[in-house]
Design an enzyme around this catalytic site. Structure first.
Site, mmCIF file in Angstrom:
data_model
loop_
_atom_site.group_PDB
_atom_site.id
_atom_site.type_symbol
_atom_site.label_atom_id
_atom_site.label_comp_id
_atom_site.label_asym_id
_atom_site.label_seq_id
_atom_site.Cartn_x
_atom_site.Cartn_y
_atom_site.Cartn_z
ATOM 1 N N SER A 171 4.640 6.965 2.504
ATOM 2 C CA SER A 171 5.203 6.078 2.883
ATOM 3 C C SER A 171 4.626 4.201 1.897
ATOM 4 O O SER A 171 3.256 4.048 1.268
ATOM 5 C CB SER A 171 4.974 5.285 3.829
ATOM 6 O OG SER A 171 5.566 6.544 4.821
ATOM 7 N N ASN B 178 0.774 -0.951 -0.038
ATOM 8 C CA ASN B 178 0.127 0.062 -0.484
ATOM 9 C C ASN B 178 0.312 0.875 0.155
ATOM 10 O O ASN B 178 2.017 1.057 0.716
ATOM 11 C CB ASN B 178 -0.726 0.155 0.954
ATOM 12 C CG ASN B 178 -1.574 0.897 1.317
ATOM 13 O OD1 ASN B 178 -2.508 1.268 0.090
ATOM 14 N ND2 ASN B 178 -1.966 1.946 2.467
ATOM 15 N N ASP C 108 -2.382 0.943 8.157
ATOM 16 C CA ASP C 108 -1.738 2.216 8.449
ATOM 17 C C ASP C 108 -0.750 1.218 9.241
ATOM 18 O O ASP C 108 0.699 2.107 9.053
ATOM 19 C CB ASP C 108 -1.621 3.185 7.265
ATOM 20 C CG ASP C 108 -2.831 3.438 6.188
ATOM 21 O OD1 ASP C 108 -3.273 2.879 5.858
ATOM 22 O OD2 ASP C 108 -4.186 4.305 7.210
ATOM 23 N N HIS D 186 0.767 5.040 1.253
ATOM 24 C CA HIS D 186 0.069 6.200 2.565
ATOM 25 C C HIS D 186 0.387 7.112 2.422
ATOM 26 O O HIS D 186 2.145 7.896 2.258
ATOM 27 C CB HIS D 186 -0.230 5.949 3.384
ATOM 28 C CG HIS D 186 -0.545 6.456 4.581
ATOM 29 N ND1 HIS D 186 -2.297 6.152 4.650
ATOM 30 C CD2 HIS D 186 -0.146 6.935 5.595
ATOM 31 C CE1 HIS D 186 -3.018 6.799 5.820
ATOM 32 N NE2 HIS D 186 -1.323 7.831 5.848
HETATM 33 C C1 GRF Z 1 -2.582 8.525 -2.982
HETATM 34 O O1 GRF Z 1 -2.356 9.928 -1.932
HETATM 35 C C2 GRF Z 1 -2.424 7.749 -1.936
HETATM 36 O O2 GRF Z 1 -0.675 8.024 -2.082
HETATM 37 C C3 GRF Z 1 -3.552 7.396 -0.905
HETATM 38 O O3 GRF Z 1 -4.237 8.065 -1.647
HETATM 39 C C4 GRF Z 1 -4.260 8.316 -3.028
HETATM 40 C C5 GRF Z 1 -4.568 8.037 -4.283
HETATM 41 O O4 GRF Z 1 -4.513 8.612 -5.585
HETATM 42 N N1 GRF Z 1 -3.873 6.064 -0.411
HETATM 43 P P1 GRF Z 1 -4.457 8.350 -6.540
HETATM 44 O O5 GRF Z 1 -5.966 7.048 -6.909
HETATM 45 O O6 GRF Z 1 -3.393 6.963 -7.439
HETATM 46 O O7 GRF Z 1 -4.419 9.038 -8.124
#
Ligand code: GRF
Length: 209
Positions: free
Chosen positions: A142, A113, A151, A115
């Site tokens: 991260s 994932n 997370d 984050h």
């Molecule tokens: C990103 O900021 C990611 O870190 C978070 O959700 C957002 C997703 O953006 N988990 P995208 O859909 O990849 O443009």
């Protein structure tokens, strides 16, 4: 599992915009990483990323969580679809659902994932606003292995950006997102090469003021 000659097979799971998905798909296409995106799954039929994936001839699947009677039923369907697709790595990229322990455990060590914070700071939502409210001078993103606790899995990679004096949560989010795109590709590349064990690096990014 993949070897030196066969690309690692990724399935990317999204809920919205899909910009991280796209940067990973582009890195696969450009051979920046030795991987292919076999499919994109979304729990949201309106996710913009679905069309972006389809435009690149990536197979898409929608599992609309609202059509399932329970969280458990949704997770079971997602688990079955993942089993069927059988990727080497499950890549969560802006996937806005909390997964059951059972599902996470069946992919543990092979589910990643990204984050938008320097974990362990700010798990959960509204990370950019929280970093600003706390007066942090640095913020970032991260990549971590997914474990049942939200997370909180082992961190593989982080990218650090400065918080500038006139930042809004949108300007800060944009600066972090630009780093996310590089960071996730780099982290996946390392996982493919080295299997993700005790993998850790920090890339510090500076932005001109
Ligand atoms: C990103 O900021 C990611 O870190 C978070 O959700 C957002 C997703 O953006 N988990 P995208 O859909 O990849 O443009």
């Amino acid at each position: 599992m993949e070897n030196a000659t066969s690309p690692a097979r990724l399935v990317i799971v999204i809920s919205g915009r899909g910009s991280n998905m796209l940067s990973i798909a582009d890195a696969c296409r450009d051979r920046t990483i030795n991987a292919t995106v076999d499919a994109v799954i979304s729990n949201n039929p309106e996710a913009e990323g679905l069309q972006l994936a389809a435009d690149r001839n990536i197979k898409t699947h929608v599992l609309d969580h609202r059509k399932f009677s329970s969280r458990y039923a949704f997770d079971r369907a997602l688990g079955q679809l993942l089993q069927h697709l059988s990727p080497d790595w499950v890549v969560l990229a802006g996937f806005m659902r909390i997964l059951s322990t059972e599902l996470v455990n069946s992919w543990q060590g092979r589910m990643l994932n990204i984050h938008p914070s320097l974990l362990p700071r700010y798990p959960g939502l509204d990370t950019h606003a929280r970093a600003l409210a706390a007066g942090d001078r640095q913020h970032g993103a991260s990549v971590h292995i997914v474990t049942p606790e939200l997370d909180a899995g082992p961190i593989i990679a982080q990218s650090v950006v400065p918080v500038l004096p006139d930042d809004t949560k949108d300007s800060l989010a944009a600066r972090v997102l630009a780093q996310e795109h590089e960071l996730y590709v780099r982290a996946i590349g390392l996982c493919i090469q080295d299997g993700c064990h005790a993998l850790q690096f920090t890339s510090v990014k500076r932005v001109e003021t």
